[in-house]
Scaffold this motif. Sequence first.
Motif: not given
Length: 177
Positions: A40-67
Amino acid sequence: MKASGWWARVLITAGARQQTHQDARANGRTWSDRDLTGAHLTGEYLVAAYLVSAGLTGADLTGADLTGADLTRAGLTRADLTEANLTEANLTRANLTEANLTEANLTRANLTEANLTRANLTEANLIAVLWSEQTRWPSDFGAVMRARSVPLGGGRWRVEGSGNSGADLSEPLVPVG
């Protein structure tokens, strides 16, 4: 390592704020290959996050900032990215099967070889999105994207004009400045 709920937020946000993914790698803070299934990562600040090959199946990233996030080869099957900011995110070879990208901002995102089979792109902003012949779009969406794009060579395309997934295809393309 599998993380979910509040612990997933701690893992990701502890070092992500105000850092580039190069800084995160240099400091040993990388979230590549992490299993964040159902996080549950709703609205999280993940700017420039390094998520290569991350398993985010079914994750809630509603409104997250993944710029500018690097989500190369990330597993985002059935992830909820409603209203997420994915501006300039690298989604090369990401699996977005059945992902909800309603009203997501994908301006200048890289969708080269991404799998968007059965993804919901309702009102998604696709201005200047980079994609390739190997990108798998929701059914019949490939023709729409080709009509809104210019070829760059080597089987790569860039969306021009409004890029809005609900745009009227009868309207002429407007160059992106």
